[in-house]
Write an enzyme that holds these catalytic residues in place. Structure first.
Site: not given
Ligand code: FAD
Ligand code: NA7
Length: 667
Positions: A641-643
């Site tokens: 899962i960014h950021p």
């Protein structure tokens, strides 16, 4: 599984001849006596695996049983014949409970599964309660509530012996009444141990209340129910950690464009009062839950006087006696003292800190395990001058590479460390709140002695189990004489079959609230429900809530090497820079992630370590993955899962053995 040996029944029949009708009649009488005289009677053969399973079942339920091993008595064959006549069952094991013939192994397990066995066992009403729990903390309350859910008659005794500085926590006086509207339910907290009388509505405290069943208001006094975690542990500690994090966030906020002119300062009294109010609300909601579930709560000190009897002594010294079929010891631990001049008079511990009515000022924390470092961290975060006196290493038992990183972050944030010293005396040089204390400390590495003046000395040098003054010697429950801990088998049973123990008093188990809760709940289900599920103490995650949190699950690198050998392990690691820290201009090479994998088990993750913001939240999820057998490949296959900080585990590439550079470039 170590099951307690059942009592062996004797069926010696001098002069018995299996052939004569008289002898047969005599065997019949003896069998009748055994069946009627024992709550559980098992006719078995010592080598029979089915008989062993049945014995284990009764042991896991904490039920005392009598056995007659037919292969070990002279007239075993004729006994078996008579048994066949009585029960219409030829084989062993042959089980009777409260005079009722249950059957063999399969039928006994089936009866356990459908609850019949428990019903039969319950037909024993000689005691006041089915279960008495000594200690109303995390483990005790969980066990008591679950036992009550299963229809049992349960009592909880909880009593807080004041600390040497007089701290005793969590009393709250409140009114519970019907509100104005149809749905209204109102609890008003009138006063609490946090200080002056005040009026707080339950809804403000975030309490969900059942509607008051009475038309008139009910006045309730609640006394510190909930144990260490709620009153003097996890809850106030995490809230003070949060107070310190907010201070850091304030500093960061200017970089994100927040402008404010007024001087920012922290108010200790306001913080402790708010936290103590929250604690009072928790004490109260626990009290309410016990009431709703019909658990008898007695604010008295419990002590065994006989095998099935305890003495409960209240604050006024009045003694009452109660009996129960089963007991659970969940008395927890209290802080240890140094045993040096002035320690009990002038030093405080975590039992005093969270309700301290004044800001502690310049503080010396003695002890470098997680309680010491967490307290040092939030006190420094609130702006205090803090020194930690370390006898040997930081965070003994934790991964030492991580421990040193926790220490250096604390140091960067102003905590001073006095390594290889231990105090030898504490003297008051000025009275006050806080006053001034002179601490003389001695080197653990040489003859050097130092002295320094602090406002407060906080001892965090470990905890003593509350097991030495509860009459265990009277009923023969064994403790480890050195540590005071109680050894139990894998179903939390002590050496005395009807006495169990859970939580911090256990020998060799993690001392954590969720562990005590889980053990308590599962124990009640095994004792009174149809469950055989045991508490799994492996891969228990935890987090050290220092200013930069350290979360871990599984083995430290040192322990993994000891268990698997270095050559069988692959360690993946990296430093990382949380996005939130970039604009704030915080260090880019502080946060660190590491996993330890067993090369010969599909690179299964056996140790998970994270030093970074919100490590507690992140570690919780990975702990679930480890329960499911997390491997390096599964981490590679997981999309990040960014950021976020957690995504770092999906992209770990560098092995420690490669020696490649893991520093983050930039800034
Ligand atoms: P306790 O919660 O200690 O309850 C025992 C109760 O029994 C107490 O109320 C005691 O007064 C009472 N009692 C004792 N003797 C008697 C008697 N003879 N008769 C009647 N009552 C008696 N764990 C975490 O998971 N996360 C954390 O962040 C965390 N932080 C902590 C911070 C600090 C400062 C401390 C000290 C502990 C922390 N812990 C944390 C550990 C956690 O609090 C304990 O593991 C947990 O409370 C153990 O529960 P228990 O039921 O065994 O005992
Ligand atoms: P711990 O984990 O038992 O650690 C005690 C710490 O205090 C540890 O760093 C010890 O150093 C240190 N210690 C012990 N005696 C002394 C003396 N005489 N002088 C200086 N330092 C000393 O205790 P905690 O209170 O942190 O936590 C106990 C449990 O409570 C924990 O598991 C939680 O569940 C809550 P050492 O490493 O032994 O040299």
């Amino acid at each position: 599984m170590s099951s307690p040996p059942g009592r062996r029944a004797r069926l010696s029949s001098p002069g018995t001849s299996r052939q004569t009708p008289d002898a047969r009649e005599e065997v019949r009488h003896r069998l009748k006596d055994l069946i009627e005289g024992n709550r559980v009677m098992i006719f078995s053969k010592s080598y029979c695996p089915h008989s062993t399973r049945v014995k284990e079942l009764f042991s896991s339920l904490g039920v005392d049983y009598n056995i007659l091993e037919l292969d070990q008595v002279d007239d075993g064959a004729s006994v078996q014949e008579v048994l066949t006549e009585i029960s219409n069952q030829k084989t062993v094991p042959n089980i009777f409970v409260n005079k009722v013939h249950v059957g063999g192994c399969d039928r006994t397990f089936q009866a356990h599964k459908n609850g019949l066995l428990q019903k039969l066992l319950q037909e024993d009403s000689a005691h006041d309660y089915d279960l008495i729990v000594i200690g109303g903390g995390s483990g005790g309350l969980s066990c008591a509530k679950e036992a009550a859910n299963l229809g049992k008659k349960v009592m909880v005794l909880d009593f807080v012996v004041p600390s040497p500085r007089g701290s005793s926590w969590g009393w709250a006086l409140s009114v519970w009444s019907r509100g104005q509207g149809r749905e209204a339910r109102v609890l008003t907290l009138l006063a609490s141990s946090s200080g002056r009388p005040h009026m707080v509505d339950a809804t403000v405290l975030g309490l969900t209340l059942a509607p008051c069943p009475f038309s008139w208001p009910l006045l309730l006094l609640t006394l510190g129910l909930g144990g260490t975690c709620v009153n003097v542990g996890c809850i106030p500690k995490k809230l003070m950690h949060q107070a310190a994090l907010l201070g850091q966030a304030l500093q960061d906020s200017r970089k994100f464009g927040w402008e404010y002119n007024q001087q920012v300062r922290h108010n200790w009294e306001a913080m402790t009062e708010a936290i103590q109010n929250h604690i009072s609300s928790l004490n109260w909601s626990y009290r309410l839950t016990l009431r709703e579930k019909g658990v008898a709560y007695v604010n008295s000190y419990g002590e065994f006087v006989e095998l099935h009897k305890i003495k409960a002594t209240n604050k006024k010294g009045q003694e009452t006696f109660y009996t129960a079929s089963k007991f659970v010891i969940a008395t927890g631990e209290r802080p240890r003292y140094l045993g040096i001049q002035g320690d009990k008079e002038y030093c405080i511990t975590s039992d005093d800190l969270f309700s301290l009515r004044y800001c502690p000022g310049r503080t010396l924390v003695v002890g470098a395990s997680y309680v010491g470092l967490e307290c040092a961290g939030f006190l420094a975060g609130l702006g205090l001058d803090v020194t930690v006196m370390v006898r040997s290493v930081l965070l003994r038992g934790f991964d030492q590479e991580m421990a040193e990183k926790v220490g250096s972050y604390l140091e960067q944030h102003g905590v001073k460390f006095q390594r290889k010293f231990t105090p030898v005396s504490v003297q008051q040089v000025e009275k006050g709140s806080p006053g001034k204390l002179k601490v003389v400390a001695k080197s653990t590495a040489g003859p050097e002695t130092v002295e320094e003046v602090y406002n407060t000395v906080l001892l965090a040098i470990g905890r003593e189990s509350c097991t030495r003054k509860i009459g265990l010697e009277k009923i023969g429950v064994k403790i480890n004489e050195k540590t005071g801990k109680i050894p139990v088998n894998d179903v939390e049973q002590t050496n005395v079959p009807h006495v169990y123990a859970i939580g911090d008093v256990l020998e060799g188990k993690p001392e954590l609230t969720p562990v005590a809760i889980q053990a308590g709940k599962l124990l009640a289900r095994r004792l009174f429900g149809a469950s055989l599920e045991k508490c799994d103490y492996i891969n228990v995650p935890t987090t050290v809530f220092t200013p930069l949190e350290y979360g871990c699950c599984g083995l430290s690198e040192e322990k993994a090497i000891e268990v698997y050998k270095k050559e069988n392990l692959e360690v993946y690691h990296t430093l990382f820079w949380p996005l939130e820290w970039t604009v704030a201009g915080r260090d880019n090479n502080t946060c660190y992630a590491k996993i330890i994998c067993n090369k010969f088990d599909n690179e299964r993750v056996v140790g998970f370590h994270l030093l970074g913001p919100n490590a507690g939240e992140i570690t919780q999820g990975f702990a679930a993955a480890m329960k499911c057998g997390l491997t390096k490949q599964l981490l590679n296959d997981t999309i990040g899962i960014h950021p976020t900080c957690g995504e770092v585990f999906t992209t770990l590439e560098i092995t420690k053995s490669s020696g490649l550079d893991i520093t983050q470039k930039g800034c």
